[in-house]
Design a protein around this motif. Structure first.
Motif, mmCIF file in Angstrom:
data_model
loop_
_atom_site.group_PDB
_atom_site.id
_atom_site.type_symbol
_atom_site.label_atom_id
_atom_site.label_comp_id
_atom_site.label_asym_id
_atom_site.label_seq_id
_atom_site.Cartn_x
_atom_site.Cartn_y
_atom_site.Cartn_z
ATOM 1 N N LEU A 17 73.815 -42.199 17.345
ATOM 2 C CA LEU A 17 74.259 -41.073 18.174
ATOM 3 C C LEU A 17 75.314 -40.291 17.411
ATOM 4 O O LEU A 17 76.328 -40.851 16.982
ATOM 5 N N PHE A 18 75.072 -38.992 17.228
ATOM 6 C CA PHE A 18 76.067 -38.124 16.596
ATOM 7 C C PHE A 18 76.670 -37.227 17.664
ATOM 8 O O PHE A 18 75.931 -36.628 18.451
ATOM 9 N N ASP A 19 77.990 -37.132 17.674
ATOM 10 C CA ASP A 19 78.629 -36.172 18.566
ATOM 11 C C ASP A 19 79.092 -35.010 17.700
ATOM 12 O O ASP A 19 79.943 -35.172 16.829
ATOM 13 N N LEU A 20 78.501 -33.840 17.922
ATOM 14 C CA LEU A 20 78.745 -32.698 17.045
ATOM 15 C C LEU A 20 79.622 -31.655 17.722
ATOM 16 O O LEU A 20 79.498 -31.405 18.916
ATOM 17 N N GLU A 21 80.478 -31.053 16.925
ATOM 18 C CA GLU A 21 81.267 -29.937 17.423
ATOM 19 C C GLU A 21 80.498 -28.674 17.063
ATOM 20 O O GLU A 21 80.296 -28.377 15.885
ATOM 21 N N VAL A 22 80.047 -27.950 18.075
ATOM 22 C CA VAL A 22 79.238 -26.764 17.816
ATOM 23 C C VAL A 22 80.104 -25.524 18.000
ATOM 24 O O VAL A 22 80.735 -25.346 19.031
ATOM 25 N N ASN A 23 80.133 -24.686 16.974
ATOM 26 C CA ASN A 23 80.931 -23.460 17.056
ATOM 27 C C ASN A 23 80.307 -22.476 18.031
ATOM 28 O O ASN A 23 79.095 -22.499 18.257
ATOM 29 N N PRO A 24 81.134 -21.595 18.608
ATOM 30 C CA PRO A 24 80.616 -20.696 19.650
ATOM 31 C C PRO A 24 79.553 -19.723 19.150
ATOM 32 O O PRO A 24 78.829 -19.139 19.944
ATOM 33 N N ASN A 25 79.412 -19.586 17.839
ATOM 34 C CA ASN A 25 78.378 -18.674 17.340
ATOM 35 C C ASN A 25 77.046 -19.386 17.123
ATOM 36 O O ASN A 25 76.137 -18.796 16.590
ATOM 37 N N ARG A 26 76.960 -20.634 17.520
ATOM 38 C CA ARG A 26 75.730 -21.366 17.255
ATOM 39 C C ARG A 26 75.090 -21.925 18.525
ATOM 40 O O ARG A 26 74.894 -23.136 18.653
ATOM 41 N N PRO A 27 74.718 -21.043 19.484
ATOM 42 C CA PRO A 27 74.090 -21.569 20.697
ATOM 43 C C PRO A 27 72.813 -22.351 20.389
ATOM 44 O O PRO A 27 72.449 -23.274 21.109
ATOM 45 N N ASP A 28 72.155 -22.000 19.275
ATOM 46 C CA ASP A 28 70.913 -22.710 18.933
ATOM 47 C C ASP A 28 71.171 -24.184 18.677
ATOM 48 O O ASP A 28 70.299 -25.023 18.897
ATOM 49 N N ALA A 29 72.381 -24.497 18.210
ATOM 50 C CA ALA A 29 72.696 -25.897 17.910
ATOM 51 C C ALA A 29 73.154 -26.654 19.141
ATOM 52 O O ALA A 29 73.560 -27.804 19.049
ATOM 53 N N MET A 30 73.059 -25.996 20.307
ATOM 54 C CA MET A 30 73.314 -26.719 21.540
ATOM 55 C C MET A 30 72.010 -27.309 22.063
ATOM 56 O O MET A 30 71.815 -27.495 23.260
ATOM 57 N N SER A 31 71.111 -27.571 21.140
ATOM 58 C CA SER A 31 69.860 -28.228 21.507
ATOM 59 C C SER A 31 69.471 -29.178 20.378
ATOM 60 O O SER A 31 69.837 -28.952 19.221
ATOM 61 N N VAL A 32 68.746 -30.213 20.746
ATOM 62 C CA VAL A 32 68.311 -31.183 19.747
ATOM 63 C C VAL A 32 67.424 -30.491 18.712
ATOM 64 O O VAL A 32 67.558 -30.712 17.505
ATOM 65 N N ALA A 33 66.552 -29.606 19.193
ATOM 66 C CA ALA A 33 65.640 -28.920 18.272
ATOM 67 C C ALA A 33 66.424 -28.085 17.262
ATOM 68 O O ALA A 33 66.095 -28.060 16.068
ATOM 69 N N GLY A 34 67.450 -27.397 17.732
ATOM 70 C CA GLY A 34 68.235 -26.544 16.840
ATOM 71 C C GLY A 34 68.931 -27.347 15.760
ATOM 72 O O GLY A 34 68.974 -26.940 14.593
ATOM 73 N N VAL A 35 69.471 -28.489 16.148
ATOM 74 C CA VAL A 35 70.138 -29.343 15.166
ATOM 75 C C VAL A 35 69.109 -29.861 14.166
ATOM 76 O O VAL A 35 69.346 -29.867 12.950
ATOM 77 N N ALA A 36 67.943 -30.250 14.686
ATOM 78 C CA ALA A 36 66.899 -30.774 13.810
ATOM 79 C C ALA A 36 66.437 -29.715 12.812
ATOM 80 O O ALA A 36 66.157 -30.014 11.650
ATOM 81 N N ARG A 37 66.390 -28.455 13.253
ATOM 82 C CA ARG A 37 65.938 -27.376 12.367
ATOM 83 C C ARG A 37 66.863 -27.258 11.162
ATOM 84 O O ARG A 37 66.442 -27.175 10.013
ATOM 85 N N ASP A 38 68.185 -27.267 11.438
ATOM 86 C CA ASP A 38 69.154 -27.171 10.355
ATOM 87 C C ASP A 38 69.075 -28.377 9.419
ATOM 88 O O ASP A 38 69.104 -28.246 8.202
ATOM 89 N N LEU A 39 68.983 -29.532 10.032
ATOM 90 C CA LEU A 39 68.988 -30.755 9.219
ATOM 91 C C LEU A 39 67.734 -30.821 8.349
ATOM 92 O O LEU A 39 67.796 -31.222 7.183
ATOM 93 N N ALA A 40 66.617 -30.391 8.927
ATOM 94 C CA ALA A 40 65.369 -30.381 8.163
ATOM 95 C C ALA A 40 65.491 -29.430 6.974
ATOM 96 O O ALA A 40 65.077 -29.756 5.856
ATOM 97 N N ALA A 41 66.111 -28.255 7.207
ATOM 98 C CA ALA A 41 66.286 -27.297 6.109
ATOM 99 C C ALA A 41 67.133 -27.922 5.015
ATOM 100 O O ALA A 41 66.863 -27.767 3.823
ATOM 101 N N CYS A 42 68.174 -28.636 5.432
ATOM 102 C CA CYS A 42 69.085 -29.263 4.472
ATOM 103 C C CYS A 42 68.369 -30.338 3.658
ATOM 104 O O CYS A 42 68.584 -30.472 2.458
ATOM 105 N N GLN A 43 67.488 -31.090 4.328
ATOM 106 C CA GLN A 43 66.791 -32.178 3.640
ATOM 107 C C GLN A 43 65.491 -31.720 2.993
ATOM 108 O O GLN A 43 64.790 -32.524 2.375
ATOM 109 N N GLY A 44 65.148 -30.441 3.198
ATOM 110 C CA GLY A 44 63.895 -29.944 2.639
ATOM 111 C C GLY A 44 62.676 -30.531 3.319
ATOM 112 O O GLY A 44 61.627 -30.721 2.709
ATOM 113 N N MET A 45 62.825 -30.833 4.600
ATOM 114 C CA MET A 45 61.717 -31.416 5.365
ATOM 115 C C MET A 45 61.095 -30.343 6.262
ATOM 116 O O MET A 45 61.774 -29.418 6.682
#
Lengths: 332, 784
Positions: B158-186
């Motif tokens: 379980l990760f507890d993330l601090e999401v900045n106010p400019n990132r409403p997309d990261a207030m969802s599991v899918a949004g976080v996964a999208r970023d992480l996938a980009a970072c990992q090249g997945m």
């Protein structure tokens, strides 16, 4: 009258030896060699003698005089040495009695941190800029790319004051409005720091105060890059914290910078400290400061000054800085 | 925002050591506030049923709980929590269990009563943040089974993330996964729910009207039939619990699940209860009211938005909370499912005004994705389908105004000039593509269309930030620009340091009281000014900005005196804030120095001033007896420098000291640094040192008490002329033989010429002139 020089010399030596102090020695000296002395009288009587006798007697008198002078001088040296010993003994002091802990006053620990940071940045070629603590809404928010009603204004628990139109005047929530004042007041390039007092509507606890201090830096010049920001922060960190401290930048959000980042400092033991925020000055902020963002670029960073003071001295409660307890203040 | 690794993996095959994933998330701007392994360390913890709850005979804070662990026998546990009742299912750590914190559970007596295990709070078994009460389990679990097995818990991170106010997309599991996938090249893929549709088309069963297109950018409604309200499956309940939401019932849980997963909040209506099956979206009328889901009647204003029925009766507050009248219940046959996009500002204002900020309103406020509703609807139906619900075909989809997404020209050269990088156009395109920023090549540059879930990104610099973020801040080469100006402090800043140095040189400690005062503090300090007031103070004691440093320093002395620290010498350099004499944009804010010397008298305060004047080389000052409000009326002088008032020196009025509970006499100095440092001061022209001998004379005068020494001095200086090189008052004496009401003032004067040795007659001439000047103009005579 015939002076028995042998006897006289013996008596003279005895009286010189008997002189107990320098005053007595002076009297003896006068008695033996002064105008009324036997030697002087004998010398005066030389004129009555035959030339041969005169020469012989004169020579003996001179010798006697020299002998007496020598004895007086050596006795004087002796007595002076004794007098010095007596005087020094009489003046003996216990200096531990004298140590009453006289002290200088103490600069407040926030001021000490402030001055240290100013000196460091002046050394890096920066000037120090200041602005008012009671600010207008434009400098604190509007010019910094927080339009009215912008949700990011909620990030700051702003205290407003009853002055002018409602919500037009506030206690500045950060030192960033000074960025705008610097740009308004001069021409680039700018290399400035802006230390200052800021306010938030925060209840006081170990890590929060409604009043605290920040230090902000602004650089605007031609072709300033994000790499310059990262390098400058690294240089500052090494200079302030010491060798072995490094930095990292993490993406973040501030309306007045873009790209924005948080910057963390890594201690030599590997642990991280979140220090402050930073980023490239947002084009809208440059415009608000009257600059063309295609011609000029810049970066800004800021952090809590009080926290550095706490860290340096291992103080665990921010409130101590403002309690003004003498037992606290006098430690720094 | 909390996310589970297993949930992220449903969108992208991201993998790695949890600590590395945490670092990657932080490097993406999703700061990891905490990371924990869940679903582990539960060996020995079983589901138990509470049979009986009773008081401990010997302890108030412990109660005796009898539980059944599946064998029907009563097992006694001593428990310090009081939130469970008979029949509840609770987690029991059985004897021998080693808790995650290393503690081993043993049979022991607590105040004379046996405890055969421990009932666990959510924190004790890493299943939530609540540590005040025992975790109450879903009533359908099998009693006696190991907890992990009964709940279907698997080991997860379980990760507890601090999401900045400019990132409403990261207030969802899918949004976080999208970023992480980009970072990992997945590769990243959204789910494609497979939902069978049946029944009558939604368009024939309900209608939607948007009357305020600014308030509502999109309103999608679909119909679900055959809903039964039950409890959610364990896997869903576990995930909701892990992410910090309490499972309620199958419908609410699915709504929350979809919101957490895709970022789209939803609302359900009992369609039969919606008059005319019509949804009219509009601003509330002033004074309009409705009873919300929580049973509270709420009065609305135009700041709120509402959903109203065909009679124009409000049945819900837009984006904030639904109404009670259309709430679904066990007998509901058809549900209208709303997924809308609301204007962020409107929701922010409304939720704040009503004090109803929720997970849903937080997402609307920051800007939800206006295009995710179709997917989210099907996902909702799919999840609820497991409970027998079926989705009616068709959707009523009405649009208002949503942010316009125009193509943004992103110049390759600009990217590199801002970042200090050397990225190629194609590399930039690749980085942007990995987070779904569509782009196409225009010569050496790119035209970029920002995806609908990134409302924050609208200009070239916004896109440059995305390039930097995905490229990695840490990979950008660090350079240090050489300052092109000279670093320096201003004269004012140097002077301020001089002031502080002078103060500490005199043994004074710098204090820093906060600049807030309580109403009446200024008056208590004898000051007749009104401080500028804070509009929204936290507490009344901090509602006035100081117009003087005096209350703060006196309060500091009082605080220290009450802690047996007396005789302190303190100073402060700080701003005071006043109403300006002339209208101006900002208040009159100026920097002051104030000095308070407890247990000392005005003489010492004058000493501090004269030392300060010396330190700053402030010339030509005079002290003039004065009685400003709050200072000692017969022991205070005004300080004039070059004819301008710069402050006061003396003592604090005894009445003021009493009002502040300061038990000692207080010598006082206050200086308006803004004014003083604006007057000529600092370096003086060099005066050569005479090589000729000087002559000193002493003059003692008997002078009436009401003639200031300064006046005598002034007469002496006037008469002594250019030959005077030094003058000082070395003795003041009162009492016989000096007459009543008079005192003796003894001065030493030193005379010297630059070009000659003064003769005795020259000196006696000057002496005579000095004596005449004093005796002839003042009630004074030379003492014999």
């Amino acid at each position: 009258m015939e002076l028995d020089l042998e006897k006289h010399l013996a008596e003279a030596a005895a009286s010189i030896e008997d002189a107990a102090d320098l005053d007595a020695l002076s009297e003896v000296d006068t008695a033996l060699l002064g105008k009324k002395s036997a030697v002087t009288a004998a010398k005066r009587g030389l004129g009555d003698l035959e030339p041969d006798q005169r020469r012989e007697m004169g020579g003996r008198l001179n010798e006697a005089r020299a002998t007496i002078e020598g004895l007086v001088a050596s006795r004087r040296t002796e007595l002076e040495a004794t007098a010095r010993v007596v005087r020094l003994e009489a003046e003996r002091m216990d200096l531990t009695e004298a140590d009453r802990g006289r002290r200088l006053g103490h600069r407040h620990v926030v001021t000490q941190t402030w001055d240290r940071l100013e000196d460091l940045f002046v050394g890096m070629g920066y000037t120090v800029a200041e602005g008012p603590e009671i600010e207008d809404e434009w400098h604190n928010f509007g010019a910094l790319n927080f339009p009215l009603g912008h949700p990011a204004r909620d990030m700051y628990d702003t205290l407003y004051v009853d002055y002018g139109e409602p919500q037009s005047t506030l206690l500045r929530t950060h030192t960033s409005p000074v960025q705008i004042r610097v740009m308004e007041a001069g021409e680039p390039p700018f290399y400035s720091i802006m230390p200052g007092r800021v306010f938030r509507s925060d209840t006081a606890d170990a890590t929060h105060m409604p009043v605290f201090h920040q230090l902000e830096a602004l650089v605007v010049d031609r072709d300033i890059t994000f790499g310059d920001l990262a390098g400058t922060l690294e240089a500052f960190t090494t200079a302030y914290f010491g060798e072995g401290f490094t930095t990292r930048l993490r993406p973040s959000y501030f309306p007045f910078t873009e790209p924005s980042a948080e910057f963390d400092v890594q201690r030599p033991d590997g642990s991280w400290l979140e220090l402050g925020g930073c980023g490239m000055v947002h084009p809208e902020v440059l415009r608000a400061g009257g600059l063309d963002p295609e011609e000029w670029s810049g970066f800004a960073f800021g952090f809590g000054l009080d926290r550095l003071a706490l860290m340096r001295h291992g103080i665990d409660d921010l409130r101590e800085l403002f309690r003004n307890d003498h037992r606290f203040l006098s430690q720094f | 925002m909390k996310v589970l690794l297993s949930w992220l993996q449903e969108f992208a095959p991201v993998d790695g050591d949890p600590a590395d994933i945490g670092d990657q998330l932080s490097a993406l701007g999703l700061a990891v506030e905490s990371m924990s392994v869940v679903g582990e360390g539960l060996d020995g913890i079983v589901v138990a049923r509470v049979l009986e709850v009773g008081p401990h005979p010997d302890a108030d804070r412990i109660q005796l709980v009898q539980v059944d662990v599946g064998d029907g026998e009563a097992l006694q546990i001593c428990c310090g929590a009081f939130n469970m009742s008979v029949g509840d299912l609770v987690p029991l750590a059985t004897l021998g269990t080693v808790m995650p914190d290393g503690m081993e559970i043993a049979r022991r007596k607590m105040r004379g009563e046996w405890s055969n295990g421990m009932l666990c709070s959510p924190t004790e078994i890493a299943m939530g943040d609540d540590h005040d009460g025992i975790l109450l389990l879903d009533g359908s679990l099998e009693v006696g089974r190991p907890l992990a097995e009964a709940m279907g818990l698997a080991s997860d991170v379980l990760f507890d993330l601090e999401v900045n106010p400019n990132r409403p997309d990261a207030m969802s599991v899918a949004g976080v996964a999208r970023d992480l996938a980009a970072c990992q090249g997945m590769p990243f893929t959204l789910p494609s729910p497979n939902v069978a549709e049946s029944g009558i088309d939604a368009a024939e069963r309900l209608s939607v009207e948007i009357l305020d297109p600014v308030l509502c950018g999109r309103f999608v409604a679909r119909v679900l039939d055959g809903i039964t309200i039950g409890s959610s499956p364990a896997w869903m309940a576990n995930r909701l619990t892990s992410l910090g939401m309490r499972p309620i019932n199958s419908v609410v849980d699915v709504s929350n699940y979809v919101m957490l997963e895709l970022g789209q909040p939803s609302h359900t209506y009992d369609l039969d209860m919606v008059a005319g099956s019509t949804f009219r979206v509009r601003r509330a009328l002033p004074g309009e009211s409705l009873v919300t889901l929580d049973g509270v009647e709420r009065t609305l204003t135009e700041a709120d938005g509402v959903v109203a029925d065909v009679d124009d009766t409000a049945i819900g507050i837009a984006g904030v909370m639904g109404g009670a009248s259309t709430e679904i219940h066990d007998g509901t046959s058809s549900v209208a499912l709303e997924m809308a996009w609301w204007d962020p500002m409107s929701i922010a204002t409304s939720a704040r005004r009503l004090g109803l900020r929720s997970e849903a309103s937080a997402r609307f406020e920051k800007g939800a994705d206006p295009e995710v509703a179709d997917l989210a609807m099907r996902r909702f139906a799919e999840l609820l389908g497991e409970a027998g619900a079926s989705l009616a075909p068709g959707a009523v989809d009405v649009r208002g105004d949503t942010p316009v997404r125009e193509s943004i020209r992103v110049r390759t050269d600009r990217v590199n000039r801002i970042l200090g990088t050397d990225l190629s156009r194609d590399r930039i395109a690749e980085l942007l593509g990995s987070i779904e920023f569509a782009n196409h090549v225009v010569d050496g540059d790119l035209d970029v269309v920002v995806p609908s879930f990134r409302p924050d990104s609208a200009t070239e610099i916004d896109v440059i930030e995305e390039v930097a973020r995905i490229h990695g801040y840490g990979t950008i080469e660090r350079t240090t620009p050489r300052s092109t100006i000279t670093g320096s402090l201003t004269q004012r800043q140097l002077d301020r340091r001089t002031v502080r140095t002078a103060m500490i040189g005199m043994g004074l400690d710098e204090v820093m009281p906060i600049p807030f005062l309580a109403p009446g503090d200024l008056a208590r300090a004898g000051l007749k000014v009104d401080g500028i007031t804070v509009t929204n103070p936290l507490v009344a004691e901090e509602s006035v900005m100081r117009a003087s440093l005096r209350p703060g320093l006196l309060a500091t002395l009082a605080y220290n005196a009450s802690h047996r620290m007396s005789g302190l010498g303190i100073f402060e350099v700080g701003h005071v804030y006043r109403q300006p004499d002339q209208p101006q944009l900002l208040p009159d804010e100026r920097e002051y120095l104030a000095v308070a010397l407890a247990g000392r008298d005005a003489t010492d305060a004058v000493g501090v001033w004269s030392a300060l004047a010396d330190a700053l080389a402030a010339r030509d000052y005079t002290l003039v007896a004065d009685d400003p409000a709050g200072l000692h009326p017969t022991r205070t002088a005004r300080i004039d420098v070059a004819g301008v008032v710069v402050g006061h020196v003396g003592e604090v009025d005894p009445g003021v000291l009493a009002a502040f509970d300061v038990p000692e006499r207080v010598a006082w100095l206050e200086v308006d640094l803004e004014t003083l440092l604006g007057l000529p001061h600092g370096e003086k022209p060099y005066g050569s040192v005479s090589r000729y001998p000087s002559s000193d004379i002493d003059l003692a005068f008997e002078v009436d008490d009401d003639v200031p020494a300064a006046e005598v001095e002034q007469r002496l200086r006037g008469a002594a002329g250019d030959l005077l090189v030094d003058l000082s008052l070395f003795d003041v004496f009162r009492g016989a033989p000096v007459g009543e009401g008079r005192r003796s003032l003894a001065f030493t004067l030193r005379f010297q010429a630059d070009d000659r040795t003064l003769t005795d007659s020259e000196v006696s001439q000057v002496r005579e002139a000095c004596v005449d000047a004093v005796e002839g103009n003042l009630p004074a005579n030379l003492r014999a």
